[in-house]
Write a protein that holds these residues in place. Sequence first.
Motif, PDB file in Angstrom:
ATOM      1  N   UNK A  17       0.816  -1.217   0.000  1.00  0.00           N
ATOM      2  CA  UNK A  17       0.000   0.000   0.000  1.00  0.00           C
ATOM      3  C   UNK A  17       0.850   1.268   0.000  1.00  0.00           C
ATOM      4  N   UNK A  18       2.150   1.131  -0.221  1.00  0.00           N
ATOM      5  CA  UNK A  18       3.065   2.264  -0.113  1.00  0.00           C
ATOM      6  C   UNK A  18       2.789   3.383  -1.115  1.00  0.00           C
ATOM      7  N   UNK A  19       2.018   3.099  -2.151  1.00  0.00           N
ATOM      8  CA  UNK A  19       1.703   4.144  -3.131  1.00  0.00           C
ATOM      9  C   UNK A  19       0.305   4.714  -2.934  1.00  0.00           C
ATOM     10  N   UNK A  20      -0.324   4.377  -1.830  1.00  0.00           N
ATOM     11  CA  UNK A  20      -1.630   4.957  -1.533  1.00  0.00           C
ATOM     12  C   UNK A  20      -1.452   6.418  -1.116  1.00  0.00           C
ATOM     13  N   UNK A  21      -2.553   7.118  -1.078  1.00  0.00           N
ATOM     14  CA  UNK A  21      -2.559   8.553  -0.793  1.00  0.00           C
ATOM     15  C   UNK A  21      -1.856   8.862   0.528  1.00  0.00           C
ATOM     16  N   UNK A  22      -0.882   9.758   0.480  1.00  0.00           N
ATOM     17  CA  UNK A  22      -0.263  10.319   1.684  1.00  0.00           C
ATOM     18  C   UNK A  22       0.362   9.262   2.610  1.00  0.00           C
ATOM     19  N   UNK A  23       0.793   8.140   2.045  1.00  0.00           N
ATOM     20  CA  UNK A  23       1.276   6.996   2.832  1.00  0.00           C
ATOM     21  C   UNK A  23       2.420   7.375   3.773  1.00  0.00           C
ATOM     22  N   UNK A  24       3.440   8.047   3.263  1.00  0.00           N
ATOM     23  CA  UNK A  24       4.608   8.370   4.097  1.00  0.00           C
ATOM     24  C   UNK A  24       4.268   9.360   5.212  1.00  0.00           C
ATOM     25  N   UNK A  25       3.424  10.348   4.899  1.00  0.00           N
ATOM     26  CA  UNK A  25       2.993  11.284   5.943  1.00  0.00           C
ATOM     27  C   UNK A  25       2.148  10.558   6.996  1.00  0.00           C
ATOM     28  N   UNK A  26       1.313   9.622   6.546  1.00  0.00           N
ATOM     29  CA  UNK A  26       0.498   8.856   7.483  1.00  0.00           C
ATOM     30  C   UNK A  26       1.392   8.027   8.404  1.00  0.00           C
ATOM     31  N   UNK A  27       2.446   7.436   7.858  1.00  0.00           N
ATOM     32  CA  UNK A  27       3.364   6.669   8.707  1.00  0.00           C
ATOM     33  C   UNK A  27       3.978   7.571   9.773  1.00  0.00           C
ATOM     34  N   UNK A  28       4.357   8.779   9.403  1.00  0.00           N
ATOM     35  CA  UNK A  28       4.906   9.715  10.402  1.00  0.00           C
ATOM     36  C   UNK A  28       3.879  10.009  11.490  1.00  0.00           C
ATOM     37  N   UNK A  30       1.302   8.091  12.355  1.00  0.00           N
ATOM     38  CA  UNK A  30       1.112   6.861  13.137  1.00  0.00           C
ATOM     39  C   UNK A  30       2.270   6.677  14.105  1.00  0.00           C
ATOM     40  N   UNK A  31       3.484   6.901  13.635  1.00  0.00           N
ATOM     41  CA  UNK A  31       4.646   6.764  14.532  1.00  0.00           C
ATOM     42  C   UNK A  31       4.566   7.744  15.700  1.00  0.00           C
ATOM     43  N   UNK A  32       4.011   8.928  15.460  1.00  0.00           N
ATOM     44  CA  UNK A  32       3.801   9.882  16.550  1.00  0.00           C
ATOM     45  C   UNK A  32       2.829   9.333  17.586  1.00  0.00           C
ATOM     46  N   UNK A  33       1.750   8.703  17.106  1.00  0.00           N
ATOM     47  CA  UNK A  33       0.787   8.097  18.032  1.00  0.00           C
ATOM     48  C   UNK A  33       1.424   6.901  18.751  1.00  0.00           C
ATOM     49  N   UNK A  37       1.662   6.111  22.799  1.00  0.00           N
ATOM     50  CA  UNK A  37       1.197   4.870  23.417  1.00  0.00           C
ATOM     51  C   UNK A  37       2.335   4.173  24.156  1.00  0.00           C
ATOM     52  N   UNK A  38       3.534   4.205  23.593  1.00  0.00           N
ATOM     53  CA  UNK A  38       4.688   3.590  24.262  1.00  0.00           C
ATOM     54  C   UNK A  38       5.001   4.305  25.577  1.00  0.00           C
ATOM     55  N   UNK A  39       4.897   5.644  25.587  1.00  0.00           N
ATOM     56  CA  UNK A  39       5.192   6.413  26.797  1.00  0.00           C
ATOM     57  C   UNK A  39       4.281   6.021  27.950  1.00  0.00           C
ATOM     58  N   UNK A  40       3.064   5.618  27.634  1.00  0.00           N
ATOM     59  CA  UNK A  40       2.113   5.255  28.684  1.00  0.00           C
ATOM     60  C   UNK A  40       1.950   3.749  28.821  1.00  0.00           C
ATOM     61  N   UNK A  41       2.808   3.000  28.130  1.00  0.00           N
ATOM     62  CA  UNK A  41       2.822   1.535  28.232  1.00  0.00           C
ATOM     63  C   UNK A  41       1.516   0.888  27.793  1.00  0.00           C
ATOM     64  N   UNK A  42       0.859   1.475  26.804  1.00  0.00           N
ATOM     65  CA  UNK A  42      -0.380   0.907  26.277  1.00  0.00           C
ATOM     66  C   UNK A  42      -0.067   0.047  25.054  1.00  0.00           C
ATOM     67  N   UNK A  63       5.108  -5.465   6.700  1.00  0.00           N
ATOM     68  CA  UNK A  63       4.754  -4.136   7.210  1.00  0.00           C
ATOM     69  C   UNK A  63       5.810  -3.149   6.736  1.00  0.00           C
ATOM     70  N   UNK A  64       5.415  -1.924   6.514  1.00  0.00           N
ATOM     71  CA  UNK A  64       6.382  -0.908   6.088  1.00  0.00           C
ATOM     72  C   UNK A  64       7.522  -0.827   7.097  1.00  0.00           C
ATOM     73  N   UNK A  65       8.728  -0.828   6.587  1.00  0.00           N
ATOM     74  CA  UNK A  65       9.905  -0.723   7.443  1.00  0.00           C
ATOM     75  C   UNK A  65      10.030   0.634   8.114  1.00  0.00           C
ATOM     76  N   UNK A  66       9.217   1.594   7.689  1.00  0.00           N
ATOM     77  CA  UNK A  66       9.251   2.937   8.278  1.00  0.00           C
ATOM     78  C   UNK A  66       8.412   3.019   9.556  1.00  0.00           C
ATOM     79  N   UNK A  67       7.598   1.999   9.807  1.00  0.00           N
ATOM     80  CA  UNK A  67       6.785   1.978  11.028  1.00  0.00           C
ATOM     81  C   UNK A  67       7.656   1.676  12.238  1.00  0.00           C
ATOM     82  N   UNK A  68       7.332   2.296  13.356  1.00  0.00           N
ATOM     83  CA  UNK A  68       8.051   2.026  14.603  1.00  0.00           C
ATOM     84  C   UNK A  68       7.448   0.794  15.276  1.00  0.00           C
ATOM     85  N   UNK A  69       7.646  -0.362  14.657  1.00  0.00           N
ATOM     86  CA  UNK A  69       7.169  -1.617  15.220  1.00  0.00           C
ATOM     87  C   UNK A  69       8.293  -2.232  16.039  1.00  0.00           C
ATOM     88  N   UNK A  70       7.951  -2.634  17.252  1.00  0.00           N
ATOM     89  CA  UNK A  70       8.922  -3.241  18.160  1.00  0.00           C
ATOM     90  C   UNK A  70       8.544  -4.694  18.431  1.00  0.00           C
TER      91      UNK A  70
END
Length: 162
Positions: A17-28, A30-33, A37-42, A63-70
């Motif tokens: 889905x990397x060529x969908x509308x605004x994908x890279x901005x959306x990843x940024x 999502x990573x902010x959210x 969530x990580x700060x509050x251990x959710x 999954x996109x490698x740009x996502x902050x998946x742990x």
Amino acid sequence: MPELAEALVVIDMQKALQYSYNFNDLIQSINGRIAQYRQTNLPIIFIQHNDQDLVRGSELWQLSGKLDKQQEDIVVEKFHANAFYQTNLNKILMEKGIRTLEICGAQTEYCCNTTIIMAHGLGYKILMEHDMTTTFDNDYMIAEDTISFFENIWNKRFVTFQ
């Protein structure tokens, strides 16, 4: 800062889905959210679609490698637009006592919409921020209009926008 739900659910942010509308901005966004969530251990739950067109293990399935998946994040694999259909998502949420979800990801009119409506039907409260889903232009609407159209349907019926 927008309110946090009890879990963040990130739907299908896969390389296909990397060529969908605004994908890279959306990843940024999502990573902010994710960071909040990580700060509050959710919990952060990544939904990963798998079917005959998006084959498990293929490059586009990843999954996109740009996502902050742990490592500690939960991954639920699905075979249908509805992330609850024949998956362990509801069981995971129930075991953790989660009743509120924040949903974001792809594709607005398919997997996001179906999952939102099902979650609502199961009694979950759904929080979202505007413009936190993505899709492609189609024969009827450009992606931006599709997103706006579905956000209008979801607003106050299925979702509380922040």
